[in-house]
Scaffold this active site. Structure first.
Site, PDB file in Angstrom:
ATOM      1  N   ARG A 282      49.331  48.227  36.095  1.00 34.21           N
ATOM      2  CA  ARG A 282      49.070  47.806  37.478  1.00 34.21           C
ATOM      3  C   ARG A 282      49.385  46.313  37.579  1.00 34.21           C
ATOM      4  NH1 ARG A 282      43.079  47.205  38.318  1.00 34.21           N
ATOM      5  NH2 ARG A 282      43.684  45.035  38.259  1.00 34.21           N
ATOM      6  N   HIS A 286      43.435  45.227  41.632  1.00 33.77           N
ATOM      7  CA  HIS A 286      43.059  46.605  41.994  1.00 33.77           C
ATOM      8  C   HIS A 286      43.366  46.874  43.469  1.00 33.77           C
ATOM      9  CE1 HIS A 286      40.817  50.315  42.186  1.00 33.77           C
ATOM     10  NE2 HIS A 286      40.082  49.829  43.147  1.00 33.77           N
ATOM     11  N   TYR A 295      39.509  38.837  35.022  1.00 31.78           N
ATOM     12  CA  TYR A 295      39.270  39.731  33.878  1.00 31.78           C
ATOM     13  C   TYR A 295      40.507  40.073  33.068  1.00 31.78           C
ATOM     14  CZ  TYR A 295      40.613  43.181  37.455  1.00 31.78           C
ATOM     15  OH  TYR A 295      41.268  43.861  38.449  1.00 31.78           O
TER      16      TYR A 295
HETATM   17  C1  TPP Z   1      33.203  58.942  42.135  1.00 29.81           C
HETATM   18  C2  TPP Z   1      33.577  57.513  42.269  1.00 29.81           C
HETATM   19  N1  TPP Z   1      32.997  56.586  41.478  1.00 29.81           N
HETATM   20  C3  TPP Z   1      33.337  55.280  41.592  1.00 29.81           C
HETATM   21  C4  TPP Z   1      34.256  54.878  42.529  1.00 29.81           C
HETATM   22  C5  TPP Z   1      34.611  53.405  42.656  1.00 29.81           C
HETATM   23  N2  TPP Z   1      35.973  53.167  42.166  1.00 29.81           N
HETATM   24  C6  TPP Z   1      37.012  53.099  43.030  1.00 29.81           C
HETATM   25  S1  TPP Z   1      38.469  52.870  42.228  1.00 29.81           S
HETATM   26  C7  TPP Z   1      37.719  52.840  40.731  1.00 29.81           C
HETATM   27  C8  TPP Z   1      38.538  52.662  39.477  1.00 29.81           C
HETATM   28  C9  TPP Z   1      39.439  53.804  39.177  1.00 29.81           C
HETATM   29  O1  TPP Z   1      40.350  53.490  38.144  1.00 29.81           O
HETATM   30  P1  TPP Z   1      41.509  54.445  37.718  1.00 29.81           P
HETATM   31  O2  TPP Z   1      41.059  55.855  37.711  1.00 29.81           O
HETATM   32  O3  TPP Z   1      42.064  53.916  36.451  1.00 29.81           O
HETATM   33  O4  TPP Z   1      42.579  54.336  38.900  1.00 29.81           O
HETATM   34  P2  TPP Z   1      43.425  53.061  39.394  1.00 29.81           P
HETATM   35  O5  TPP Z   1      42.616  52.402  40.458  1.00 29.81           O
HETATM   36  O6  TPP Z   1      43.668  52.188  38.212  1.00 29.81           O
HETATM   37  O7  TPP Z   1      44.669  53.631  39.951  1.00 29.81           O
HETATM   38  C10 TPP Z   1      36.341  52.997  40.848  1.00 29.81           C
HETATM   39  C11 TPP Z   1      35.394  52.996  39.722  1.00 29.81           C
HETATM   40  C12 TPP Z   1      34.818  55.880  43.348  1.00 29.81           C
HETATM   41  N3  TPP Z   1      35.757  55.583  44.266  1.00 29.81           N
HETATM   42  N4  TPP Z   1      34.476  57.170  43.192  1.00 29.81           N
END
Ligand code: TPP
Ligand code: MG
Length: 388
Positions: A282, A286, A295
């Site tokens: 990425r 985020h 971080y």
């Molecule tokens: C069930 C749930 N828990 C927590 C969140 C908060 N949250 C949003 S994005 C994220 C990180 C996800 O990371 P990843 O699966 O690696 O996907 P990326 O954003 O890197 O594409 C979190 C913890 C959420 N949206 N849904």
């Protein structure tokens, strides 16, 4: 010992099930290769072809290049729109173009895509109107397009829930005798969620034609992969469920398209689900609401800049004589035009009916939703009266 009715039933030859194998099935066909599949060096030099993996046709790769360039421009424009207050939030997929576009090109138009919030580029690459794609992120509605028309589910923000939706849809399609495939995108962090495991298990047991496409971009917001899992690779998570799995260099467009094409063919042929883990990165924070410099080390980001998927495919196609300056300029001009059109249309204030938020939540609205809708309706009516 007394004989229970259950024991009699178990012993009856009419109801005896096939014997469960004493030893587990060999896992050899399920294990991903130790190294991610790679067909191009980071500078675009082709690696020796592989007998087990047909190379994608060059026309598909030219089209992939076009959609990746337009996709990257779309992504930059969407990020700019957040700064102009035209978009509430935008999770960029810069650096993940090979995955976003490769997934779309590996599918037929009548296959289904189950995206997360990060897949706006994949959806525009699929041909969905970018303004409709950005409706959710502008905060104007749950989804700006009709999922049944474009065979694309709404972008999921609750992590991993799309994995069970994809399994259910794929199972339903195959149950009705159709050869539709569903592809569910998922992030590295979301593979820790229960829904990922439940979806995978259901799909494996019922041979649902789903491709689980893990984009391992190394972070879940600020949580690095090393704090997310102790698995040797996320692709290993498929093995426990009996799902063949593969790792691929997610910044190598040729390898991504080849591996996903094979995975889709496997699912379409009735062999059940397939898991692909793409190693990518990425490049941006985020979302626009995050400061990634708090971080992660800028040197790490710089190192990934050298593995840029767009430059890699361009170098490869130029090396094969399939792309020249004029073609590159033409694609760049198309991308600019696409962004300009998006800008103009996103600058127009949309007319949104707040009550539409209650539509399409459930097929049959729950009593709570009906009640809440009525509260909002009454409030809007009171506001309108006050204004008059
Ligand atoms: C069930 C749930 N828990 C927590 C969140 C908060 N949250 C949003 S994005 C994220 C990180 C996800 O990371 P990843 O699966 O690696 O996907 P990326 O954003 O890197 O594409 C979190 C913890 C959420 N949206 N849904
Ligand atoms: Mg991630």
């Amino acid at each position: 010992m007394t004989t229970t009715p259950q024991a009699v039933r178990r012993a009856s030859p009419r109801t005896r099930r096939p014997a469960t194998p004493v030893a587990p099935e060999p896992t050899a066909g399920l294990l991903p290769q130790a190294e991610p599949v790679r067909l191009l060096d980071p500078d675009g030099t082709p690696l020796p072809p592989r007998a087990d993996l047909p190379a994608p046709p060059v026309e598909a790769l030219r089209e992939m290049y076009r959609r990746m360039v337009v996709g990257r421009r779309f992504d930059a424009q969407a990020t700019a729109l957040t700064k102009q207050g035209r978009l509430a939030v935008y999770p960029s997929s810069r650096g993940q173009e090979a995955c976003q576009v490769g997934a779309v090109l590996a599918l037929r138009d009548d296959d289904w895509v189950f995206p997360t919030y990060r897949e706006s580029m994949a959806l525009t690459a699929r041909g969905i109107d970018p303004v409709e794609v950005l409706t959710l992120l502008r905060g104007d509605g749950h989804c700006g397009y009709d999922p049944t028309v474009v065979r694309t589910a709404p972008q999921c923000t609750p992590l991993a829930t799309q994995c069970v939706h994809a399994a259910g849809l794929a199972y339903g399609e195959s149950y009705q005798g159709r050869d539709t495939v569903a592809l569910a995108f998922i992030g590295d962090g979301a593979t820790s969620e229960g829904d990922f495991h439940e979806g995978l298990n259901f799909a494996a047991v019922f041979k649902a034609p789903v491709v689980y496409f893990v984009q391992n971009n190394k972070y879940a917001i600020s949580v690095p992969l090393s704090r997310q899992t102790a698995a040797p690779s996320l692709a290993y998570k498929g093995v426990g469920y009996g799902v063949p799995s593969e790792q691929v260099d997610g910044n190598d467009p040729v390898a991504v398209l080849a591996v996903l094409t094979r995975a889709v063919a496997h699912a379409r042929a009735g062999h059940g689900p397939y898991l692909v883990e793409a190693h990518t990165y990425r490049m941006e924070a985020h979302t626009n609401a995050d400061d990634a410099s708090r971080y992660r080390d800028p040197d790490e980001v710089e190192a990934w800049r050298d593995r840029d998927p767009v430059a890699r495919l361009e170098a490869y196609l130029r090396g094969r004589g399939e792309l020249d300056d004029a073609a590159v300029a033409q694609v760049a001009a198309e991308a600019e035009e696409y962004a300009a059109d998006l800008r103009t249309r996103m600058n127009a204030q949309p007319v949104v009916d707040p009550l539409s938020l209650f539509d399409h939540v459930f097929a049959e609205p729950t009593p709570q939703l009906v009640e809440q809708r009525e509260m909002v309706r009454a409030e809007l009516a009171a506001d309108a009266e006050g204004d008059a």
